[in-house]
Scaffold this active site. Structure first.
Site, PDB file in Angstrom:
ATOM      1  N   LYS A  71      19.223 -26.441  64.954  1.00 48.96           N
ATOM      2  CA  LYS A  71      20.295 -25.806  65.728  1.00 48.96           C
ATOM      3  C   LYS A  71      20.726 -26.705  66.885  1.00 48.96           C
ATOM      4  O   LYS A  71      19.886 -27.321  67.550  1.00 48.96           O
ATOM      5  CB  LYS A  71      19.785 -24.450  66.255  1.00 48.96           C
ATOM      6  CG  LYS A  71      20.829 -23.583  66.939  1.00 48.96           C
ATOM      7  CD  LYS A  71      20.206 -22.243  67.314  1.00 48.96           C
ATOM      8  CE  LYS A  71      21.224 -21.300  67.958  1.00 48.96           C
ATOM      9  NZ  LYS A  71      20.621 -19.993  68.276  1.00 48.96           N
TER      10      LYS A  71
ATOM     11  N   SER B 184      23.770 -16.617  67.075  1.00 48.36           N
ATOM     12  CA  SER B 184      24.232 -17.942  67.421  1.00 48.36           C
ATOM     13  C   SER B 184      23.704 -19.045  66.515  1.00 48.36           C
ATOM     14  O   SER B 184      24.103 -20.198  66.645  1.00 48.36           O
ATOM     15  CB  SER B 184      23.844 -18.255  68.875  1.00 48.36           C
ATOM     16  OG  SER B 184      22.441 -18.229  69.052  1.00 48.36           O
TER      17      SER B 184
ATOM     18  N   SER C 297      20.111 -13.646  66.887  1.00 47.07           N
ATOM     19  CA  SER C 297      20.716 -14.940  66.580  1.00 47.07           C
ATOM     20  C   SER C 297      20.092 -15.658  65.395  1.00 47.07           C
ATOM     21  O   SER C 297      20.695 -16.572  64.847  1.00 47.07           O
ATOM     22  CB  SER C 297      20.666 -15.854  67.808  1.00 47.07           C
ATOM     23  OG  SER C 297      21.581 -15.412  68.788  1.00 47.07           O
TER      24      SER C 297
END
Length: 489
Positions: A78, A153, A177
């Site tokens: 990420k 996210s 997320s």
């Protein structure tokens, strides 16, 4: 052979057997990204040259007789994790070119385990959205329907996995997320118990990469199978060595049961504050049928379940009290003025969010004390049950919605609109008390979109929901490539 959609466990077996090299896997993954990612936009920061070097190093290490957990496996990271030599900006334009000096602790653990990092995956601005888009890298599309979000996210990571861009990814979770993108894209994710996996270096640009004890946030694994989640969690788990002075291993208790028929499961598919779409309820029902067919004890109601309204209220207050920490003083004063204008009887989640953003330390302590009561309630519940199965969000993936003010956005649930951020109540059910939760695929919506559920387990008993996820995968199937027919009911 098509290697890109095999699990990490399968790839590791092929590497050990000499059926393929890491260099070949990495070249094939890069070729797929270069071919397909223009439509998905999951990989926002490629790192292909270093990936090829790492793959050659992995092959040489294997030739010397080494065999680490992820040796030679292509993975993604990420964007919000610091990776030395790559920008970390969290999608925030002022920090477009920020370059951290060292790897986040979890990136270091990936590399020490032998993983080959292909690059970084896209995120929303500041990680503060249920979608993944920003001015620097653009919008990540859902591989199942490019007009819909991949979630946030960790939306870039989920989209990458669903597209065959690497076998594993690491993300983070404070408001679903990890779990929401997995649910939206048809992959697996695990939100570990709070504090189980060190998060140093998963910090906003310019913030010091120090060991911290976050209040709600965790870092965790994403994969295309439940067993891969366990494989990656074992690499990630453990406190920060800077805290203990040396690397400190953690031993989690084994799963409570190994057979489906021994599990005691509570299913919850309705929430008093927001409806659940029929497609998501159908996913919960599909899991329920598999559990019953497998001989598990399944209940739909229990007085032991902590109050869902209060759980959502406490979670919302704690979540939004931290969201304004870096707001300018003038913005904070504007929020205080708005909050002062709320009616005393306004108990909507919108009002809770606003009050949370301007709450005092006394208010926060009161909310945290109520959280402890909920934690005790969960301990009592897990004396009678081994897991709770419930939705991740009220709907499958929704169409892109980039209205600048999230307060103006709405979430459509079977034709009726609700406030956008109200969808976080299901994610908060596990986040607020710090419980582990595993997101698993549970079928498709009538439109063909993935639908998932989350399996919430007892604190620090992460292996229990992970094992149940494995058993369910055997019963109802798991990940399917976008466009591939659903498994039989």
């Amino acid at each position: 052979m098509e290697w890109n959609f095999l699990t990490a466990e399968e790839l590791a077996g092929s590497l050990r057997a000499g059926e393929v090299t890491s260099a070949e896997l990495t070249d094939e993954a890069i070729a797929r990204i270069e071919r397909d990612d223009k439509a998905i936009n999951a990989i926002c920061v490629p790192d292909f040259d270093r990936a090829r070097t790492a793959a050659r190093d992995a092959d040489e290490a294997r030739a010397r007789g080494e065999d680490r957990p992820l040796l030679g496996i292509p993975v993604t990271v990420k964007e919000s994790y610091n990776v030395a030599g790559l920008p970390t900006n969290w999608g925030m334009e002022p920090h477009r070119d920020y370059m951290p000096a060292e790897d986040a602790v979890q990136v270091s653990r990936l590399k020490q385990a032998g993983a080959v990092v292909l690059g970084k995956t896209n995120v929303p601005v500041g990680l503060q959205d249920v979608q993944s888009f920003n001015e620097i890298y653009g919008t990540t599309n859902n591989p199942w329907d490019h007009g819909r979000t991949s979630g946030g996210s960790s939306g870039g990571s989920a989209a990458a996995l669903a597209s065959g861009f690497g076998a594993l990814s690491i993300g983070s979770d404070i408001a679903g997320s990890l779990r929401t993108p997995a649910h939206f894209c048809g992959v697996y994710a695990h939100k570990p118990t709070l504090g189980l996996a060190a998060g140093r270096g998963m910090v906003p640009p310019l913030a010091p990469a120090w060991p911290t004890e976050p209040d709600l946030a965790v870092v965790g694994p994403m994969a295309r199978s439940a067993r891969d989640l366990t494989l990656l969690l074992d690499v990630m788990a453990g406190p920060d060595p800077l805290t203990f002075g040396v690397a400190h291993d953690v031993t989690l208790p084994p799963a409570r049961h190994e057979r489906l028929r021994d599990f005691r499961v509570l299913l919850v598919d309705t929430h008093p504050l927001i409806p659940t779409a029929s497609a998501v309820r159908a996913g919960v029902d599909r899991v329920a049928d598999a559990l019953v067919d497998g001989g598990a004890r399944v209940e739909r109601h229990s007085p032991l379940l902590p109050d869902l309204v209060e759980a959502a209220t406490v979670y919302t207050q704690l979540l939004f009290s931290s969201s304004v920490a870096r707001f300018p003083v003038e913005t904070y004063e504007q929020l205080r003025t708005r909050a002062a204008g709320l009616g005393a009887d306004d108990r909507s989640l919108d009002a809770v969010r606003l009050r949370g953003m301007v709450s005092s330390h006394h208010d926060w302590m009161e909310a945290s004390n109520r959280r402890e009561l909920h934690r005790h309630g969960w301990r009592r519940l897990f004396a009678d049950f081994d897991a709770v199965v419930c939705p991740v969000t009220p709907t499958p993936a929704f169409p892109h919605d980039h209205l600048p003010d999230p307060r103006e956005r709405r979430i459509d649930i079977d034709g009726v609109e609700y406030p956008y951020f109200d969808q976080l109540v299901w994610a908060g059910l596990a986040t607020m008390p710090g419980l582990p939760a595993t997101a698993v695929p549970a079928g498709r919506s009538p439109e063909g979109l993935p639908v998932g559920v989350q399996i919430i387990g007892p604190m620090f008993e992460d292996r229990t929901p992970l094992r149940l996820a494995e058993l369910l995968e055997q019963e109802i199937g798991g990940f399917r490539m976008p466009g591939e027919p659903a498994s039989p009911a």
